[in-house]
Each structure stands twice: as structure tokens, then as C-alpha cells.
Design an enzyme around this catalytic site. Structure first.
Site, PDB file in Angstrom:
ATOM      1  N   HIS A 214       0.773  -1.195  -0.016  1.00 45.37           N
ATOM      2  CA  HIS A 214      -0.075  -0.008  -0.054  1.00 45.37           C
ATOM      3  C   HIS A 214       0.913   1.068   0.059  1.00 45.37           C
ATOM      4  O   HIS A 214       0.656   2.109  -0.704  1.00 45.37           O
ATOM      5  CB  HIS A 214      -1.043   0.070   1.153  1.00 45.37           C
ATOM      6  N   GLU A 215       1.786   1.199   0.954  1.00 47.29           N
ATOM      7  CA  GLU A 215       2.669   2.652   0.923  1.00 47.29           C
ATOM      8  C   GLU A 215       3.593   2.648  -0.203  1.00 47.29           C
ATOM      9  O   GLU A 215       3.719   3.706  -0.821  1.00 47.29           O
ATOM     10  CB  GLU A 215       3.538   2.358   2.096  1.00 47.29           C
ATOM     11  N   HIS A 218       1.720   4.575  -2.857  1.00 44.82           N
ATOM     12  CA  HIS A 218       1.644   6.209  -2.672  1.00 44.82           C
ATOM     13  C   HIS A 218       3.067   6.312  -3.162  1.00 44.82           C
ATOM     14  O   HIS A 218       3.367   7.677  -3.711  1.00 44.82           O
ATOM     15  CB  HIS A 218       1.524   6.195  -1.146  1.00 44.82           C
ATOM     16  N   HIS A 224      -5.602   7.119  -3.210  1.00 42.69           N
ATOM     17  CA  HIS A 224      -6.344   5.961  -2.676  1.00 42.69           C
ATOM     18  C   HIS A 224      -7.326   5.605  -3.682  1.00 42.69           C
ATOM     19  O   HIS A 224      -7.897   6.221  -4.553  1.00 42.69           O
ATOM     20  CB  HIS A 224      -7.296   6.410  -1.404  1.00 42.69           C
TER      21      HIS A 224
HETATM   22  C1  RSS Z   1      -2.227   5.256   4.416  1.00 43.92           C
HETATM   23  O1  RSS Z   1      -3.270   5.287   3.689  1.00 43.92           O
HETATM   24  O2  RSS Z   1      -1.035   5.128   3.948  1.00 43.92           O
HETATM   25  C2  RSS Z   1      -2.324   4.728   5.802  1.00 43.92           C
HETATM   26  C3  RSS Z   1      -3.167   3.267   5.853  1.00 43.92           C
HETATM   27  C4  RSS Z   1      -3.752   3.488   7.413  1.00 43.92           C
HETATM   28  O3  RSS Z   1      -2.955   3.401   8.388  1.00 43.92           O
HETATM   29  N1  RSS Z   1      -5.101   3.268   7.495  1.00 43.92           N
HETATM   30  C5  RSS Z   1      -5.716   3.277   8.632  1.00 43.92           C
HETATM   31  C6  RSS Z   1      -6.212   1.833   9.166  1.00 43.92           C
HETATM   32  O4  RSS Z   1      -6.761   1.142   8.311  1.00 43.92           O
HETATM   33  N2  RSS Z   1      -6.155   1.536  10.379  1.00 43.92           N
HETATM   34  C7  RSS Z   1      -6.499   0.430  11.093  1.00 43.92           C
HETATM   35  C8  RSS Z   1      -6.684   0.549  12.560  1.00 43.92           C
HETATM   36  C9  RSS Z   1      -7.685   1.586  12.902  1.00 43.92           C
HETATM   37  C10 RSS Z   1      -9.376   1.262  12.790  1.00 43.92           C
HETATM   38  C11 RSS Z   1     -10.119   2.468  13.215  1.00 43.92           C
HETATM   39  C12 RSS Z   1     -10.503   3.263  12.091  1.00 43.92           C
HETATM   40  N3  RSS Z   1      -9.442   4.198  11.337  1.00 43.92           N
HETATM   41  C13 RSS Z   1      -2.144   2.380   5.536  1.00 43.92           C
HETATM   42  C14 RSS Z   1      -3.062   0.856   5.754  1.00 43.92           C
HETATM   43  C15 RSS Z   1      -3.992   0.651   4.379  1.00 43.92           C
HETATM   44  C16 RSS Z   1      -2.058   0.003   5.421  1.00 43.92           C
HETATM   45  C17 RSS Z   1      -7.035   4.444   8.358  1.00 43.92           C
HETATM   46  C18 RSS Z   1      -7.996   4.390   9.710  1.00 43.92           C
HETATM   47  C19 RSS Z   1      -9.024   3.466  10.223  1.00 43.92           C
HETATM   48  C20 RSS Z   1      -7.924   5.373  10.700  1.00 43.92           C
HETATM   49  C21 RSS Z   1      -8.869   5.151  11.633  1.00 43.92           C
HETATM   50  C22 RSS Z   1      -7.039   6.632  10.878  1.00 43.92           C
HETATM   51  C23 RSS Z   1      -8.821   5.989  12.933  1.00 43.92           C
HETATM   52  C24 RSS Z   1      -7.117   7.368  12.106  1.00 43.92           C
HETATM   53  C25 RSS Z   1      -8.060   6.999  13.155  1.00 43.92           C
HETATM   54 ZN    ZN Z   2      -2.954   5.113   1.958  1.00 45.09          ZN
END
Ligand code: RSS
Ligand code: ZN
Ligand code: CA
Ligand code: ZN
Length: 267
Positions: A214-215, A218, A224
Site C-alpha cells: 500500500h505505502e 503511494h 487512494h
Molecule cells: C495510508 O493510507 O497510507 C495509511 C493506511 C492506514 O493506516 N489506514 C488506517 C487503518 O486502516 N487503520 C486500521 C486500524 C484503525 C481502525 C479504526 C478506524 N480507522 C495504511 C494501511 C491501509 C496499510 C485508517 C484508519 C481507520 C484510521 C482510523 C486512521 C482511525 C485514523 C483513525
Molecule cells: Zn494510503
């Protein structure tokens, strides 16, 4: 160069933002907090006015991204999308690029793993990183070369909390990693939150191969995708990492930027 998520920087502290309308039904305080956090991170709006930075405006941006009815009202369906990806997003779904479509112009792009995690051996991390690069390089006429010292185009590493860019990590959970779009300096760099528990799929935790794929998307210039099957979908999904594959949508996106690989040189 932009940070993948923070397409514009969020300058407004949460406490100043007006509260977000929500439907009363079955939403916990925690879900509510997370939803607000999520919107602040993922949907910073362009305009600097207070109005446009409101959570309601961000929620509308998110609804637009997922092609949902634009209501500005937080409901359980939105929460579901934020938390678990495969839940009936409409099928007109597509990848996105960064504004201005930044990309690497050299045919060979270098990378370096600068710091490792406590959770996995460096050998495993190197293998998974190489695998993540391969997923992408299979589809486009670019190759990636690992270097051990000095400055590489894509500097990768694990760090916790504040780590030298303007985007400190947030402890366990929430944001797992971030990466910058192609460019000099921080451009292309990918950082992984060392406060997560990283795994190669053999134990519980965040699948490092998935996050790296994923990263690196980017780092190569993809934003996205609203397609829940895409690696570039904004939410982490736990899958069978042994069989991780790019989706058609990821491939379409990356080939839009770099073109296809000639058949003679299929990786
Ligand atoms: C990226 O886009 O590069 C970052 C992405 C990522 O960290 N996405 C968050 C995520 O999926 N976190 C999972 C755990 C938290 C669940 C709660 C809801 N929530 C990289 C990934 C795809 C490998 C997005 C996210 C989901 C999030 C959040 C971010 C609550 C902040 C607060
Ligand atoms: Zn991302
Ligand atoms: Ca985190
Ligand atoms: Zn960082």
C-alpha cells in the site's frame, strides 16, 4: 511532494470544529471518536476557511469519494466503511492519483531500508519489501534497486511518535503507516508505525507485506482507491498475505502513470 493522506494539512484543532451531526442509533463513544479522527486524517479539505475544515465538510468529501449520498451525517454505514472495507461500496469505484500526477521519471528507482522493527527479523523485512516492490514492478516498466548506504529515492523505515517529518505517528492502532508521493527529499519515503505489532502473516498483527504494498503505491504516485478490493483502498484489511495480489484497479492506476511493461520483460 505530499504525504499520502494529508492532501492538505489539517490546521484546525478538533475542539474548534463544530460537532458532527450523527444519527443516534447504536454508535459507541469510541466509534464516534475514531470516526472524527479518521475524517481529520483522510479528508483534509483544500480550503483554509473554518467552514470548509468542519467535520461535516470532511464527511461530505468522504461521501463523495465513496459515491454515497452526500448528507454530512455520520451514520452506521459510514462507520462500517471506516472500519471494515468490504461492505458494499457502490461499484463505480476507481483509483486516484495525486494532484499534478507526480511520478518517477528514471527507469531505475532506488530504495533503502533505513530502520527495522523489533517484531520481525531484518531478513524477513527485506524479503517482504522486495516482494511488495515486485507486485508493482511486474506491471510497469520500472525497476527497483536496493541500496545499503547513502540516499535512495525511496527511504523506508519504522519509527514511533514524532520521527522527523511533520506527521508524528499516533501510538498503537489508528494510522499504521504513511508515505510521500514521488519527488526529492522526503518524496517517495515510506514510514511504518513501530507502535503497531507487525507480522509476516504467521502471527497476529498488522500484515507488513500488505502495508508495504500500500505505502509503495503511494511512493510511486497512487492515491487512494474507492474499490474495496484494491490494495490502495484507504483502510487496512486483513487478508491472506501469502496470496496478496494487486487488483485490476491498482494495475489500471499504476499503468496510467507509467505505462505497461513490454511482454518480453515480464519481471
Ligand atoms: C495510508 O493510507 O497510507 C495509511 C493506511 C492506514 O493506516 N489506514 C488506517 C487503518 O486502516 N487503520 C486500521 C486500524 C484503525 C481502525 C479504526 C478506524 N480507522 C495504511 C494501511 C491501509 C496499510 C485508517 C484508519 C481507520 C484510521 C482510523 C486512521 C482511525 C485514523 C483513525
Ligand atoms: Zn494510503
Ligand atoms: Ca498507529
Ligand atoms: Zn513519517
Amino acid at each position: 511532494m505530499q504525504l499520502a493522506e494529508l492532501w492538505a494539512l489539517c490546521l484546525l484543532p478538533g475542539s474548534l470544529a463544530p460537532p458532527l451531526p450523527r444519527e443516534a442509533e447504536g454508535m459507541s463513544e469510541l466509534q464516534w471518536e475514531q470516526a472524527q479522527d479518521y475524517l481529520k486524517r483522510f479528508y483534509p479539505t483544500d480550503s483554509k476557511t473554518k467552514e470548509a475544515n468542519s467535520l461535516e465538510a470532511r464527511l461530505k468529501e468522504m461521501e463523495k469519494f465513496f459515491r454515497l449520498p452526500i448528507t454530512g451525517i455520520l451514520n452506521s454505514h459510514i462507520i462500517e466503511i471506516m472500519q471494515k472495507p468490504r461492505c458494499g461500496v457502490p461499484d463505480v469505484a476507481e483509483y486516484s492519483l495525486f494532484p499534478g500526477s507526480p511520478k518517477w521519471t528514471a527507469k531505475v528507482v532506488t530504495y533503502r531500508v533505513v530502520s527495522y522493527t523489533q517484531d520481525l527479523s531484518p531478513l524477513i523485512v527485506n524479503q517482504l519489501v522486495a516482494k511488495a516492490f515486485q507486485l508493482w514492478s511486474k506491471e510497469i516498466p520500472l525497476s527497483f534497486k536496493k541500496v545499503r548506504t547513502g540516499t535512495a529515492d525511496i527511504m523506508m523505515g519504522f519509527a514511533r511518535g514524532a520521527h522527523g517529518d511533520f506527521y508524528p505517528f499516533d501510538g498503537p492502532g489508528n494510522t499504521l503507516a504513511h508515505a510521500f508521493s514521488p519527488g526529492p527529499g522526503l518524496g517517495g519515503d515510506a514510514h511504518f508505525d513501530e507502535d503497531e505489532r507487525w507480522t509476516d502473516g504467521s502471527s497476529i498483527g498488522i500484515d507488513f507485506l500488505y502495508a508495504a504494498a500500500h505505502e509503495l503505491g503511494h511512493s510511486l504516485g497512487l492515491g487512494h482507491s474507492s474499490d474495496p478490493t484494491a490494495v490502495m483502498y484507504p483502510t487496512y484489511q486483513n487478508g491472506d498475505s501469502k496470496n496478496l495480489k494487486l487488483s485490476q484497479d491498482d494495475i489500471k492506476g499504476i499503468q496510467k502513470l507509467y505505462g505497461r511493461k513490454s511482454n518480453l520483460k515480464k519481471n
